[in-house]
Design an enzyme around this catalytic site. Structure first.
Site, PDB file in Angstrom:
ATOM      1  N   ASP A 122      37.564  68.981  49.353  1.00  0.00           N
ATOM      2  CA  ASP A 122      39.011  68.814  49.568  1.00  0.00           C
ATOM      3  C   ASP A 122      39.759  68.810  48.229  1.00  0.00           C
ATOM      4  OD1 ASP A 122      38.490  68.141  52.464  1.00  0.00           O
ATOM      5  OD2 ASP A 122      37.410  66.527  51.468  1.00  0.00           O
TER       6      ASP A 122
ATOM      7  N   HIS B 273      37.029  62.206  54.706  1.00  0.00           N
ATOM      8  CA  HIS B 273      36.942  63.677  54.784  1.00  0.00           C
ATOM      9  C   HIS B 273      37.251  64.075  56.225  1.00  0.00           C
ATOM     10  CE1 HIS B 273      35.761  67.808  54.325  1.00  0.00           C
ATOM     11  NE2 HIS B 273      34.887  67.685  55.308  1.00  0.00           N
TER      12      HIS B 273
HETATM   13  C1  LMR Z   1      35.182  71.427  56.093  1.00  0.00           C
HETATM   14  O1  LMR Z   1      35.973  70.617  55.592  1.00  0.00           O
HETATM   15  O2  LMR Z   1      35.197  72.630  55.818  1.00  0.00           O
HETATM   16  C2  LMR Z   1      34.205  70.948  57.117  1.00  0.00           C
HETATM   17  O3  LMR Z   1      34.051  69.563  57.029  1.00  0.00           O
HETATM   18  C3  LMR Z   1      34.685  71.365  58.462  1.00  0.00           C
HETATM   19  C4  LMR Z   1      33.726  70.974  59.555  1.00  0.00           C
HETATM   20  O4  LMR Z   1      34.201  70.336  60.517  1.00  0.00           O
HETATM   21  O5  LMR Z   1      32.543  71.296  59.467  1.00  0.00           O
END
Ligand code: LMR
Length: 352
Positions: free
Chosen positions: A180, A208
């Site tokens: 992120d 997250h």
């Molecule tokens: C991401 O942020 O790309 C992953 O966590 C998305 C997911 O739900 O696998």
């Protein structure tokens, strides 16, 4: 003198993220171009054939830093075969005293309405892996073992792992929010048309998940006339407080929509960034975001894995203290903290 190899265990090694991650590790992207590694690759029976394919490719790639590969297939069906799982995981963990566990199997994929499933998932992956680590490492010196949890719900999976692997110090169990963080850097770089390497000190606070708070209030951009605040250069608070935040929050879901698969390239790259900076240190004057065991800094809930700005030295992270938090940010920090507290309660209610 050549360095001793470091052992790295990747779970879900034949999966999307594992497939992108293992060549990066074997090429020195994670631990440095002079650091030999021994890979321990773990997956479940349906992935056995694919794991064998990865093994063939690792041989074919002739990575000079790769000093060994150990493949482990784990048979499990929820708690019924927990003992077998433990035995096999013990094999995976044999002689790993200085290692990194990268837990990378898939998670909730940003879909709605799977909260109960997540809970079961927590039980299976978090509880079993945690117990296995604990059972193998209990009483042994494993202060070097560093854990990065990637699988969603990453923060709460890491917390459960901490609960069931008490011999691993809490400070050595972290989760990935560097993905992120990098996404936030990328968005600012695109907006300002500057190199991403010239943008620094964004912060991802909290979970997250879509409640995370990407914060640019302390972020800067390197310009020919020195470092300038991102807000001063962007000159668009509405974008920074709106679209920028939601884009970063929802980037994982947008990638799933576009690729029909979750992000793997960027997640693997972020996992390498996370561990490299943790082990080798963050550059002077720069912080990064990591999900770490919260001590209540910035009035975040204590006792959850919360993403903070951190600097790293000598293999240890430290939360950056003293940053001003305005009213807008305060609400966002509290919201994502409340979600983590709720996830913790749900997870513990399943585990008790
Ligand atoms: C991401 O942020 O790309 C992953 O966590 C998305 C997911 O739900 O696998």
């Amino acid at each position: 003198m050549a360095k001793e190899p470091v052992r790295v265990l990747v779970t879900g090694a034949a999966g999307q993220i594992g497939y992108a991650l293992v060549p990066m590790i074997a090429r020195g992207v994670m631990l440095g171009a002079d650091q030999p590694v021994i890979l321990h690759m773990l997956d479940i029976p349906p992935a056995a054939e694919a794991l064998n394919g990865v093994k063939m490719e690792l041989v074919d790639a002739a990575f000079s830093l790769l000093k060994g590969c150990i493949f482990i297939i784990v048979w499990f069906k929820f708690q019924m075969v927990l003992l077998l799982l433990l035995m096999l995981l013990r094999r995976a963990l044999e002689s790993i005293l200085q290692s990194w566990l990268v837990v990378s199997q898939g998670g909730r994929n940003g879909k709605e309405g799977c909260y109960v499933k997540e809970c079961v998932y927590l039980q299976v992956s978090g509880f079993c892996l945690g117990t296995a680590c604990s059972s193998k490492l209990q009483g042994e010196k494993n202060v070097f073992t560093k854990v990065l949890v990637v699988a969603n719900p990453a923060n709460t999976n890491a917390l459960i792992l901490k609960e069931f692997a008490p011999s691993i110090p809490a400070k050595n169990i972290t989760c990935l929010t560097r993905l992120d963080h990098n996404r936030a850097l990328g968005q600012i770089s695109e907006k300002l048309n500057v190199q991403v390497s010239d943008v620094k000190n964004v912060i991802i606070w909290g979970n997250h998940s879509s409640t995370q708070y990407p914060d640019v209030n302390h972020a800067t951009v390197k310009t020919p006339s020195g470092e300038k605040p991102v807000r001063e250069l962007v000159k668009d608070d509405a974008w920074l407080n709106g679209e920028f935040i939601t884009t970063v929050q929802q980037r994982g879901a947008a990638i799933i929509k576009a690729r029909k698969l979750s992000s793997a390239l960027s997640a693997a790259s972020a996992a390498c960034d996370h561990i490299r900076d943790w082990v080798l240190g963050t550059p002077e004057g720069t912080w990064v975001s990591m999900g770490v065991y919260s001590d209540g800094s910035y009035n975040a809930p204590a006792g959850v894995i919360y993403s903070f700005p951190v600097t790293c030295r000598n293999g240890e992270w430290t939360i950056v203290q003293g940053l001003a938090i305005d009213e807008f940010s305060r609400k966002k920090l509290d919201l994502t903290g409340a979600e983590l507290t709720e996830e913790k309660e749900l997870a513990y209610s399943c585990l008790s």
